[in-house]
Write a protein that holds these residues in place. Sequence first.
Motif, PDB file in Angstrom:
ATOM      1  N   UNK A  75     -10.088 -32.507   5.251  1.00  0.00           N
ATOM      2  CA  UNK A  75      -9.712 -32.690   3.859  1.00  0.00           C
ATOM      3  C   UNK A  75      -8.897 -33.951   3.611  1.00  0.00           C
ATOM      4  N   UNK A  76      -8.669 -34.175   2.317  1.00  0.00           N
ATOM      5  CA  UNK A  76      -7.917 -35.353   1.860  1.00  0.00           C
ATOM      6  C   UNK A  76      -6.451 -35.189   2.265  1.00  0.00           C
ATOM      7  N   UNK A 405       1.749 -26.037  -4.271  1.00  0.00           N
ATOM      8  CA  UNK A 405       0.595 -25.622  -5.074  1.00  0.00           C
ATOM      9  C   UNK A 405      -0.661 -26.385  -4.638  1.00  0.00           C
ATOM     10  N   UNK A 406      -0.495 -27.642  -4.206  1.00  0.00           N
ATOM     11  CA  UNK A 406      -1.654 -28.436  -3.757  1.00  0.00           C
ATOM     12  C   UNK A 406      -2.385 -27.744  -2.597  1.00  0.00           C
ATOM     13  N   UNK A 407      -1.638 -27.005  -1.795  1.00  0.00           N
ATOM     14  CA  UNK A 407      -2.251 -26.337  -0.635  1.00  0.00           C
ATOM     15  C   UNK A 407      -3.337 -25.356  -1.077  1.00  0.00           C
ATOM     16  N   UNK A 408      -3.135 -24.742  -2.260  1.00  0.00           N
ATOM     17  CA  UNK A 408      -4.122 -23.773  -2.743  1.00  0.00           C
ATOM     18  C   UNK A 408      -5.457 -24.429  -3.064  1.00  0.00           C
ATOM     19  N   UNK A 410      -6.684 -26.942  -1.244  1.00  0.00           N
ATOM     20  CA  UNK A 410      -7.263 -27.536  -0.031  1.00  0.00           C
ATOM     21  C   UNK A 410      -6.840 -28.969   0.230  1.00  0.00           C
ATOM     22  N   UNK A 411      -5.701 -29.380  -0.337  1.00  0.00           N
ATOM     23  CA  UNK A 411      -5.214 -30.736  -0.064  1.00  0.00           C
ATOM     24  C   UNK A 411      -3.965 -30.681   0.804  1.00  0.00           C
ATOM     25  N   UNK A 412      -3.843 -31.667   1.700  1.00  0.00           N
ATOM     26  CA  UNK A 412      -2.556 -31.839   2.364  1.00  0.00           C
ATOM     27  C   UNK A 412      -1.660 -32.542   1.359  1.00  0.00           C
ATOM     28  N   UNK A 413      -0.455 -32.036   1.094  1.00  0.00           N
ATOM     29  CA  UNK A 413       0.397 -32.702   0.092  1.00  0.00           C
ATOM     30  C   UNK A 413       0.797 -34.105   0.527  1.00  0.00           C
ATOM     31  N   UNK A 439     -10.998 -39.080  -4.815  1.00  0.00           N
ATOM     32  CA  UNK A 439      -9.787 -39.502  -5.532  1.00  0.00           C
ATOM     33  C   UNK A 439      -9.677 -38.748  -6.854  1.00  0.00           C
ATOM     34  N   UNK A 440     -10.795 -38.657  -7.597  1.00  0.00           N
ATOM     35  CA  UNK A 440     -10.770 -37.969  -8.890  1.00  0.00           C
ATOM     36  C   UNK A 440     -10.446 -36.492  -8.724  1.00  0.00           C
ATOM     37  N   UNK A 441     -10.988 -35.888  -7.675  1.00  0.00           N
ATOM     38  CA  UNK A 441     -10.728 -34.462  -7.441  1.00  0.00           C
ATOM     39  C   UNK A 441      -9.239 -34.213  -7.241  1.00  0.00           C
ATOM     40  N   UNK A 442      -8.607 -35.073  -6.478  1.00  0.00           N
ATOM     41  CA  UNK A 442      -7.169 -34.924  -6.224  1.00  0.00           C
ATOM     42  C   UNK A 442      -6.369 -35.186  -7.506  1.00  0.00           C
ATOM     43  N   UNK A 443      -6.758 -36.244  -8.215  1.00  0.00           N
ATOM     44  CA  UNK A 443      -6.050 -36.586  -9.459  1.00  0.00           C
ATOM     45  C   UNK A 443      -6.148 -35.423 -10.450  1.00  0.00           C
ATOM     46  N   UNK A 444      -7.354 -34.876 -10.625  1.00  0.00           N
ATOM     47  CA  UNK A 444      -7.547 -33.767 -11.569  1.00  0.00           C
ATOM     48  C   UNK A 444      -6.690 -32.563 -11.173  1.00  0.00           C
ATOM     49  N   UNK A 445      -6.566 -32.343  -9.872  1.00  0.00           N
ATOM     50  CA  UNK A 445      -5.748 -31.223  -9.406  1.00  0.00           C
ATOM     51  C   UNK A 445      -4.273 -31.479  -9.708  1.00  0.00           C
ATOM     52  N   UNK A 446      -3.813 -32.711  -9.491  1.00  0.00           N
ATOM     53  CA  UNK A 446      -2.414 -33.049  -9.804  1.00  0.00           C
ATOM     54  C   UNK A 446      -2.143 -32.855 -11.302  1.00  0.00           C
TER      55      UNK A 446
END
Length: 488
Positions: A75-76, A405-408, A410-413, A439-446
């Motif tokens: 993962x990212x 919350x990022x862990x839920x 699937x991202x490493x914070x 990048x977009x997936x992470x940004x949208x999650x943030x």
Amino acid sequence: MTQSEQDMPLIFELSRPGRVAYSLPACDVPRRPADELIPSELLRSEPAALPEVYEVDVIRHYTELSRRNFGVDNGFYPLGSCTMKYNPKVNEDVARYSGLAKIHPYQPEESIQGALELLHTLQNDLAGLTGMDAVTLQPAAGAHGEWTGLMMIRAYHESRGERRSKVIVPDSSHGTNPASATVAGFETVTIPSTAKGLVDLDALRAAVGSDTAALMLTNPNTLGLFEEQITEIAEIVHEAGGLLYYDGANSNAIMGITRPGDMGFDVVHLNLHKTMSTPHGGGGPGAGPVGVKKLLIPFLPKPLVVKNEDGTYNWDTEQADSIGRVKAYYGNFGILVRAYAYIRTYGPEGLRAVSEDAVLNANYMMHRLAPYYEIPYPGVCKHEFVMSGRGLKKYGVRTLDVAKRLLDFGYHPPTVYFPLNVEECIMIEPTETESKETLDGFIDTMIRIAKEAEENPELVLNAPYTTTVTRLDETTAARKPVLNCACS
Ligand SMILES: *Cc1c(COP(=O)(O)O)cnc(C)c1O
């Protein structure tokens, strides 16, 4: 993680008396009494409480544990400052070539000419990349490179009959900088950053003097900003008789674009286990080569690899003023092979493209996140940037909660609460190899988490929900570690 994975029984729960994972013929070697082999006071009175299970249970247990690990291969992982950058898998193959992996450091020089040529070429490539005159490949880590550089700086000043006791570090420096200076016997002087997050020149002028041994600088600094006044900084320190140390642990913003040597620096270290293809984490091995300008060459650790007029290579062990050897043998050779393969496959244009893409990705992410998280130092960032989560405090949510919350998802914070000079800091380094979709997936999650914090803070405060363990008591874990499992 699915429900069934979470419910997977622990290996101790699967244990049944007498169940075994092997079948062996009866032992026909005569047994000696245990207390003949082990002093009787060290003998167990009862057998260890080990699980008694089938082979498949053991395999599944360890495979499941390995799946609970998170790494760049699943993962990212945008951990700013110490990010694991791209480690091409092919370089792992190269480092395992038997001609490279199976040689011995004490083999006669004539039998390892290829390996010596590789090291010599890498010394030169790294010198070219950093704008330095010579490079030692010996140090085994970034902090080890820092210490090596500082020991050379000390030897240089002493060779001129000068006792300079102070090393200046900006407050945005990496934690290893003041630590290495202290271990090398210097006193550290911390100077503040300006409101723009750069070195405060007035504070620097006030701090330098005849006792200044060096300034240690990370550039781009840990805020992801390039020091705009780098040439003035260099002048101020040099005029005071001090030397300039460049922390190049993360060089992904500058490769092929600018060089510490051209900025006026006298010493630089690189982290091959960050920028040049060696996976890191778990404590090593790594490599922290150090490049120096001419004035420090006499003090380099020995031996260096040198090329003779007839085209052969050998170890130069003659350097009279060397600070000595800093690592067993010649450094971590396998790591150096990976770096060599990395540089040779990319070439100068490729390395420049790495830096350009790393900077582009970081800026893209910063600009898309700016409406949702405070950007304390707006403008153009380099390979990483920092945000502040302090805007979420009014909902009772802190940066740590966002990270959990990022862990839920699937991202490493990202790195949090570093650098120390940014309140509720979130430090992100996306790296050059991630796709726009990632990048977009992470940004949208943030962005989603920022909205959750406002609308349903409890949801964020109780995260994570999907991991094997949730919020750990890190203080107690560090103070009172439980190092063995007392399961029975
Ligand atoms: C990682 C890092 C270091 C230290 O490197 P190690 O190999 O962990 O000793 C030093 N400076 C900076 C800026 C870093 O990111």
